[in-house]
Design an enzyme around this catalytic site. Structure first.
Site, PDB file in Angstrom:
ATOM      1  N   TYR A   1      20.278   9.768   0.179  1.00  0.00           N
ATOM      2  CA  TYR A   1      19.188   9.962  -0.858  1.00  0.00           C
ATOM      3  C   TYR A   1      18.632   8.506  -0.943  1.00  0.00           C
ATOM      4  CZ  TYR A   1      23.357   8.963  -4.525  1.00  0.00           C
ATOM      5  OH  TYR A   1      24.359   8.588  -5.318  1.00  0.00           O
ATOM      6  N   GLU A   2      17.689   8.472  -1.987  1.00  0.00           N
ATOM      7  CA  GLU A   2      17.047   7.083  -2.167  1.00  0.00           C
ATOM      8  C   GLU A   2      16.253   6.881  -0.872  1.00  0.00           C
ATOM      9  OE1 GLU A   2      16.993   6.863  -5.519  1.00  0.00           O
ATOM     10  OE2 GLU A   2      15.353   5.616  -5.067  1.00  0.00           O
TER      11      GLU A   2
END
Lengths: 593, 593
Positions: B437-438
């Site tokens: 994620y990110e």
């Protein structure tokens, strides 16, 4: 996630690389190419249609323990029944007891398929095959007569009861006791943990092989004996009858392989019989260790193949961003991610590790077959030495690869990789156990250095390198690859020599170099096999025998492996040459403040 | 698993390596050494006593969705209440809105502790801090006035609504729409996935930052705007009142961080307000990206530290086999496994990666602080360039380390590592999301090459190497280590040059070299920091200022890192120099047959 057995690649490895038909002729088992291909196709169907569909649910549902009985996930019972009825269980069993006596070189392909389809499902039968081996080699005629045929058929299953809470890698600490009875049997008392398939609802009886101590046994590993302890005692006509004094006390809550029951087994004066000689239990276990560890290696390979298939399918479907040199799928809002170099990097690592391990698996299986089935005693001995050297590498390296390839599968899916329904994270969780059980990968590496390298002063290592080097000299079709591999083989030889010297000089070097030396060896061995694959591919292309894209892909894969995966060997080499000093210098109390 | 913050090491990094007090003086924030140490101690207590005890159960219990409401695991509500009441939520928030304005260099230590204690618990507040940043920098005065103070205090929480099913790494494909209303607000419609904390029971309101398209927006990433969309609309006096037209449609079933709700969020004409300029949504998001990605990097570090603590505790307690040079614990049936070289190898990898990342985290945090807080504009710009270069490395490398160190934790426990109650496998599962994620770690690596290396023709890379090389020249206390590091730094410089040339010549090289170049850079940067740690340790030992064992351990750790971990850099270098050809050659249809 659907699964399709990689039949084309399996045929390449078995027929084109290792001439499995000739191998079968040598073993005199009557299997010809048509039969082999027929078996592979049926096996592929069984794995894809019967086993693979169970896998996702088995993870969600897991096994349940109630009133001492274990219920396996939905569908396992029916699938296991088919597994037995269709003869898959008895594939490798001894002919004398109803088995089909297939060579490992062939059965390994089927077992790889099972591992890919469902590691949990395979655990039960895998351990049964181990039980068959141990009993066949060490059991008395009477024990064999009473138990072996049903184990071979899969009607009954088997377990290995080794580990205890205080005795894992160090079996010298084992406490379970066996008390001799007047009738020649023994009463076993103690608690075993991590017993795969210790209790389940698939088979009418469960035959436990249990390590325990006799009353007068010497301490340590020289005082351990092996016993057969059935869940149900047999009545006069050999049918399972009264419950023995043993029970499943608990199921472990695990990271993965949730469809495989992992049991705490309590033996409360359970009746058992000695297998082999008193105090020779570990030796009895060790004779089947190679086969068991080979099977765990195949688990790594099976997971890797499944994760590669999952990753590839997603990379072909998922549309994100455009190829950097211009759109490829003009009719779509974005290109399939397989156009992106870094996605290809991940897929090609998955592919070349999976296919590389498949080649090494077949090579190792040939040694296992020859060890037991070659007509010439010298050939048997040579194969036994080679197998002994290879097995820790296969077990540890394949399972490390399985974990890496599964993790790449997760990565290829992006955020979806973390979501259960996509199945990739399950592969990571399931495969993580393979680096731990049947001897942790650290234990495998110690075995490689201590028993296999120091054990014979490096002669088997050099024999293996000689053989691979001969192939390099013959690889005139791929001179550039051959040179690259040839250099690594000589580097390996020199490294083996350095490691030997260092370990003789300082025994702490054994554990300091072990894991990196195993990894180094594996990467170089795979390189040598990729060279052989490239040579076969070149020959097939030159002969214009069709399938050009397949053979081109072999050349491209070999090139990728040598350029982008093999460099890892250098890092392992440099690390292990650093010596034990930097490991041992820090006092235990200084690891944290 | 218990957790204790590594306060001694944090003080070493903050005070002895990076002079955090001087840094605070430069930032003119009034924090002196005593205050800093007091905060660290209180933070350690909060993480260990309030947060860590929730983590194991949160994994078993997870989040539950019923009638659109999400219930977090037992204890999360109470702990979050304390988190807000004791002021931990507002640590980094702007002073103007009630925040304490702590520098990242200090807050990073607290955030690392939170990550170690419970990644799931930290997710909620981490995203809120991101929301504060975005709103503070881009929101209108009115939006700030209505929402910011409550977000800063943690009374309300925030989310980032970016991903849609068809738009993950490629936000150009985003479809959520925003329809302007006569009152200046917008109605948002669309579905977002993977929204952490999208619904929960911790806060009175949830403020969603949502990327969406205006009706007249150009296609692609230049047509994306940012909106603030609260769960509850505010009444006249600013209190949460009527429910907005948005809801949590489902919770994802995930591999880990099960205590963090991961929601499908449906916006059905929900009322929102524009943040920043129309069609500038991605730019608004990007200004907070560095901070958000830095936080994810800290998650990797936090997991690594927790896994190291778990592994070390077990290695000190678990008795298996004897030390190869003779028994150490004569009063016990076997020696603690920390006596074995291969166990030490695993522990020292855990330790040197954790402590190495901690140094780099502080170094990067300093840049983030100076970027926003230095008085000199040129210093702000220089720090911004440095931070931009470092952040993708921190995010990707730290999270890769977190996964590796957690997996070593599992391995150290043997079979027990696979069992849930021991907690090590949870760390592996929890940390796996951080690589995704990110921005996946592959995306980070592309960012490093494309924006940070090609973006300025390599000048920032060279400036960083110059700075690190200066430290090498001053490292007269450790000439041998200095030479080793100095060589790598020049190798890095040359490699950066080669990569630049290759990418300019062939854009496919960008994705072909990216992941390996990032890893190479990280290993070399850590080497340079370990050298600095060794120099400080040497100075402290020479000064005889006490704590000798701690400083000796720093020297031993640096030695281990340089000898046994740094060699990995060579493998990455060799792999990336292989070029894009071997990645791009294989036609898509040839990946499998």
């Amino acid at each position: 996630m659907s699964y399709q057995a990689p039949l084309r690649d399996m045929r390449f490895v078995l027929h084109e690389l290792f001439d499995v038909s000739g191998h079968c002729q040598q073993l005199d088992n009557g299997l010809d190419r048509d039969t082999i291909d027929g078996v592979l196709e049926e096996a592929a169907r069984f794995a894809a249609e019967v086993v693979a569909p169970l896998n996702r649910n088995s993870d969600e549902q897991g096994c349940r323990l109630q009133d001492g009985e274990v219920t396996t996930p939905d569908g396992f019972r029916q699938a296991y029944k088919q597994f037995v009825e269709q003869g898959w269980a008895s594939m490798t069993g001894p002919l004398e007891f109803g088995g089909q006596g297939f060579p490992q070189m062939l059965s390994a392909s089927f077992h790889e398929m099972l591992m890919s389809a469902s590691l949990s499902f395979r655990v039960y039968s895998g351990l049964t095959e181990g039980t068959v081996l141990a009993l066949d080699r060490h059991g008395s005629a009477e024990l064999k007569q009473r138990y072996l045929a049903q184990l071979v058929s899969g009607e009954w299953t088997g377990t290995m009861c080794l580990t205890e809470p205080q005795a894992g890698s160090d079996l010298a600490l084992l406490r379970t006791r066996a008390q001799p009875q007047v009738d020649g049997s023994y009463q076993l008392s103690g608690s075993k943990i991590f017993i795969s398939g210790g209790e389940q609802d698939l088979s009418d009886n469960i035959i436990h092989l249990v390590l325990a101590r006799l009353p007068d046994a010497p301490p340590g590993i020289k005082g351990i004996s092996l016993f057969l302890v059935p869940k149900r005692l047999l009545d006069a006509d050999g049918s399972p009858a009264a419950r023995n004094a043993l029970s499943c006390g608990a199921l472990e809550h695990k990271m993965g392989i949730k469809g495989a029951s992992t049991c705490v087994m309590n033996f409360d004066g359970a009746t058992g019989w000695l297998v082999g000689q008193p105090n020779q239990g570990l030796a009895c276990m060790f004779t089947m260790m190679n086969d068991a560890r080979f099977q765990v290696g195949l688990q790594g390979l099976g997971i890797a193949e499944a994760a590669f298939q999952g990753g590839l399918a997603y990379a072909r479907e998922r549309l994100q961003s455009r190829a950097i040199k211009g759109p490829v799928a003009l009719d779509k809002p974005a290109d399939p991610i397989i156009v992106h170099p870094d996605v290809r990097r991940m897929l090609l690592i998955q592919k070349t590790l999976s296919e590389g391990c498949r080649m090494l698996a077949a090579y190792a299986a040939r040694q296992l077959d020859l060890e037991h089935g070659a007509s010439d005693p010298a050939a048997r001995e040579a194969a036994a030495r080679r197998a002994a050297f290879l097995i820790p590498v296969v077990k540890a390296f394949f399972t490390d690869c399985g974990q890496e390839v599964a993790s790449l599968g997760v990565q290829l899916y992006g955020g979806h990789g973390f979501i259960r329904e996509w199945g990739m994270e399950q592969l990571m969780r399931d495969s993580r156990i393979t680096q731990l059980y049947e001897g942790t990968n650290g234990i495998q590496a110690l075995d490689l250095i201590r028993r296999k390298l120091l054990g014979d002063g490096g002669s088997e290592l050099n024999a293996l390198i000689d053989e691979l080097a001969t192939q390099v000299h013959q690889a005139t079709a791929q001179p550039e690859m051959a040179e690259r591999v040839g250099q690594r083989l000589e580097e390996w030889r020199a490294l083996g020599h350095s490691v030997l010297q260092a370990c003789r000089h300082d025994p702490e070097e054994i554990g300091a170099v072990s894991v990196d030396f195993l990894a180094y060896s594996a990467y170089v061995m795979l390189a040598a096999l990729w060279l052989q694959a490239a040579v076969r591919a070149s020959q097939a292309l030159a002969a214009g025998s069709g399938d050009a894209a397949f053979y081109q892909a072999k050349l491209q894969s070999a090139d990728f492996y040598l350029r982008r995966v093999l460099p890892r060997a250098g890092a392992h080499r440099e690390a292990l040459l650093a010596g034990a000093g930097c490991l041992m210098a820090m006092p235990e109390r200084s690891f944290a403040f």
